[in-house]
Design an enzyme around this catalytic site. Structure first.
Site, PDB file in Angstrom:
ATOM      1  N   LYS A   1       1.038  -1.600   0.206  1.00  0.00           N
ATOM      2  CA  LYS A   1       0.155   0.288   0.073  1.00  0.00           C
ATOM      3  C   LYS A   1       1.144   0.742  -0.059  1.00  0.00           C
ATOM      4  CE  LYS A   1      -3.873   2.299   2.871  1.00  0.00           C
ATOM      5  NZ  LYS A   1      -5.122   1.716   3.761  1.00  0.00           N
TER       6      LYS A   1
ATOM      7  N   SER B   1      -9.552  -0.688   6.691  1.00  0.00           N
ATOM      8  CA  SER B   1      -9.036  -0.529   5.498  1.00  0.00           C
ATOM      9  C   SER B   1      -8.342  -1.677   5.160  1.00  0.00           C
ATOM     10  CB  SER B   1      -8.654   0.523   5.573  1.00  0.00           C
ATOM     11  OG  SER B   1      -9.332   1.903   5.569  1.00  0.00           O
TER      12      SER B   1
ATOM     13  N   SER C   1      -9.630   1.259   3.207  1.00  0.00           N
ATOM     14  CA  SER C   1      -9.065   2.345   2.265  1.00  0.00           C
ATOM     15  C   SER C   1      -8.047   1.753   1.773  1.00  0.00           C
ATOM     16  CB  SER C   1      -8.313   3.533   2.580  1.00  0.00           C
ATOM     17  OG  SER C   1      -7.094   2.510   4.243  1.00  0.00           O
TER      18      SER C   1
HETATM   19  N1  GLN Z   1     -13.906   3.925   6.106  1.00  0.00           N
HETATM   20  C1  GLN Z   1     -12.591   4.202   7.621  1.00  0.00           C
HETATM   21  C2  GLN Z   1     -12.287   5.649   7.112  1.00  0.00           C
HETATM   22  O1  GLN Z   1     -12.759   6.500   6.140  1.00  0.00           O
HETATM   23  C3  GLN Z   1     -11.377   3.350   8.022  1.00  0.00           C
HETATM   24  C4  GLN Z   1     -10.223   3.677   7.148  1.00  0.00           C
HETATM   25  C5  GLN Z   1      -8.949   2.775   7.781  1.00  0.00           C
HETATM   26  O2  GLN Z   1      -8.939   1.645   8.040  1.00  0.00           O
HETATM   27  N2  GLN Z   1      -7.999   3.485   7.320  1.00  0.00           N
HETATM   28  O3  GLN Z   1     -11.308   6.423   8.500  1.00  0.00           O
END
Ligand code: GLN
Length: 491
Positions: free
Chosen positions: A82, A181, A157
């Site tokens: 990532k 994420s 994400s």
């Molecule tokens: N969807 C969640 C957010 O937008 C989690 C994102 C994440 O785990 N980085 O914060």
């Protein structure tokens, strides 16, 4: 010697084959690079492909193998990172325009450990900007398409990581999970992803979103693949003051240890209105399967679940507003073309560099941290976080592992929720509580909808209970064959 058919190949088989000389690391790399060149235009998983670097690493590994050296447990395994893991000498953007052109002078601990174990980095994977999102549509560059259905999101994400493993564009990948994420995109793409215990994998060199919630972790096609990657990247790191100084568990062995006599807790708050009926059915069938595998199923309660989303979005925005203050145009990446004063340089750089979602979160976070509101919002969220963590402690007095759906819905259509941030936040309902409590949680595939979209099953363990989680996930995988299904290559 030709490389094996990569679609569906287990990472552990790839490593064993390379070490035994069945194929060269270079052959493996070429085969994956060719798939990426052919297919990634349609999928959008990679932000950067480092073909030259990958070939060089592969050749060095082949040379060491020829000299009879042991190159490590991930010999020649092609992986993707990532784009939130900093990579020495290789552009790292966190999916943001504000870091365009940032070439880190150092390497993250997790990616350095993968390399030391013999893995080969193919490139950097697409993501929501600064890991803020649940659909990968917040990438400042381009969206990722779900390999099971190109009109659907891959989740976020870490959407690029999940989609790349699902589409066999790399054998394994790293992501980060702050509120879901890793697990939610693993669920949307039908693969395995684990968010380990907070502090189990070092955050050194992982670009910060919400420091008390950020958890780096691996993606694999199978539970063994995820376990093999976690065994390599986990462990104490003096460069991260929150890293846990305890030995790493035997995660791979746990996958086949069985679950006879284990108690699996089913929290009633995770089975409520709003859940898709196909998801509910698949998860109930999975629980029955775990019962047949020798576990006892016990109903439990996590009574503060209803506060988890609000708590998460207060804490993560507060921490993000502070972490993102460093992008000022002076030290990293983007700087505005012209400014009359220092103030204007900051304002223009940040205005141009950040996308809508980071801006929204910086404003929310700054607001909840303001002197007059601190107690009403941030202070309250910290107290709610404690209650949520205590719920898990109480539940783990009655059971060994909790099993729930990962997401109430399967992958949604691209564009469907992008205009409604609140709807997007609510999709995280089953994933935000484990990071608030710091406990490990894994997602694996437990079926498909009639339309062919994967459904995710989440196993949550107590702190440092990764082995218990892998026991449950391994037992389920051993009795089912969802993990053997592969998406069709996009044409
Ligand atoms: N969807 C969640 C957010 O937008 C989690 C994102 C994440 O785990 N980085 O914060």
């Amino acid at each position: 010697m030709p490389a094996p058919d990569l679609r569906g190949a287990a990472l552990t088989e790839l490593a064993a084959g390379t070490a035994a000389g069945k194929w060269s690391a270079r052959d493996l790399v070429e085969t994956y690079l060719e798939r990426i060149a052919q297919l990634d235009k349609k999928l959008g998983c990679f932000l950067l492909v480092d073909g030259e670097g990958a070939r060089k690493t592969a050749d060095a590994i082949d040379k060491r193998l020829a000299a009879g050296e042991n190159v490590g447990p991930l010999a020649g395994v092609p992986v993707g990172l990532k784009d939130i893991f900093v990579t020495r000498g290789l552009e790292t953007t966190a999916g943001s325009k504000i870091l365009k052109g940032f070439i880190p002078p150092y390497e993250s601990t997790a990616s350095a450990r993968l390399a030391a174990a013999g893995a080969i980095r193919l490139g950097k994977l697409n993501m929501d900007e600064f890991a803020m999102g649940s659909s990968n549509e917040n990438s400042a560059y381009y969206p990722v398409h779900n390999p099971w259905n190109l009109d659907r999101v891959p989740g976020g994400s870490s959407g690029g990581s999940a989609a790349a493993v699902a589409a066999s564009l790399c054998a394994g990948a790293l992501g980060t999970d702050t509120g879901g994420s890793i697990r939610q995109p693993a669920s949307f793409c039908g693969i395995v992803g684990i968010k380990p215990t907070y502090g189990r994998v070092s955050r050194y060199g992982v670009i910060a979103f919400a420091s008390s919630l950020d958890h780096p972790g691996p993606f694999g096609r199978t539970v063994e693949d995820a376990a093999a990657l976690l065994e390599v990247i986990a462990g104490h790191d003096p460069m991260d003051s929150t890293s846990i100084p305890r030995p790493v568990g035997r995660y791979r062995a746990a996958c086949t240890a069985g679950i006879t006599g284990m108690r699996i807790g089913v929290p009633k708050e995770y089975f409520q209105a709003g859940m898709d009926s196909e998801v509910e059915n698949a998860v109930n069938l999975a629980l029955a399967e775990l019962g047949r595998a020798g576990a006892s199923i016990v109903p439990v309660s996590l009574p503060h679940t209803q506060y988890a989303i609000a708590t998460y979005y207060l804490i993560c925005t507060a921490e993000a507003s502070s972490n993102l203050a460093r992008y000022d145009g002076i030290r990293f990446g983007h700087r505005t073309a012209s400014a009359a004063s220092l103030e204007e340089l900051y304002a223009k750089t940040r205005g141009e560099g950040f996308g809508a979602e980071p801006k929204r979160r910086i404003m929310l976070g700054t607001y909840v941290l303001r002197a007059g509101y601190y107690e009403a919002y941030y202070g309250k969220a910290l107290r709610a976080r404690r209650l949520i963590a205590d719920d898990f402690t109480a539940a783990f007095a009655q059971c060994d592992v909790l099993v729930t759906p990962t997401s109430p819905i399967p992958a949604f259509k691209l564009g469907e929720r992008a205009q409604d941030p609140l709807q997007m936040y609510l999709a995280d309902i089953y994933t935000v509580a484990p990071p608030l409590a710091g406990v490990p949680a894994l997602s694996q595939c437990c079926g498909f909808t009639a339309a062919g979209l994967p459904i995710g099953l989440q196993s949550i363990g107590p702190p440092l209970g990764e082995e218990a989680v892998f026991r449950v996930a391994g037992a389920y995988q051993g009795r089912t064959d969802w993990h053997t299904r592969l998406p069709r290559d996009p044409s």
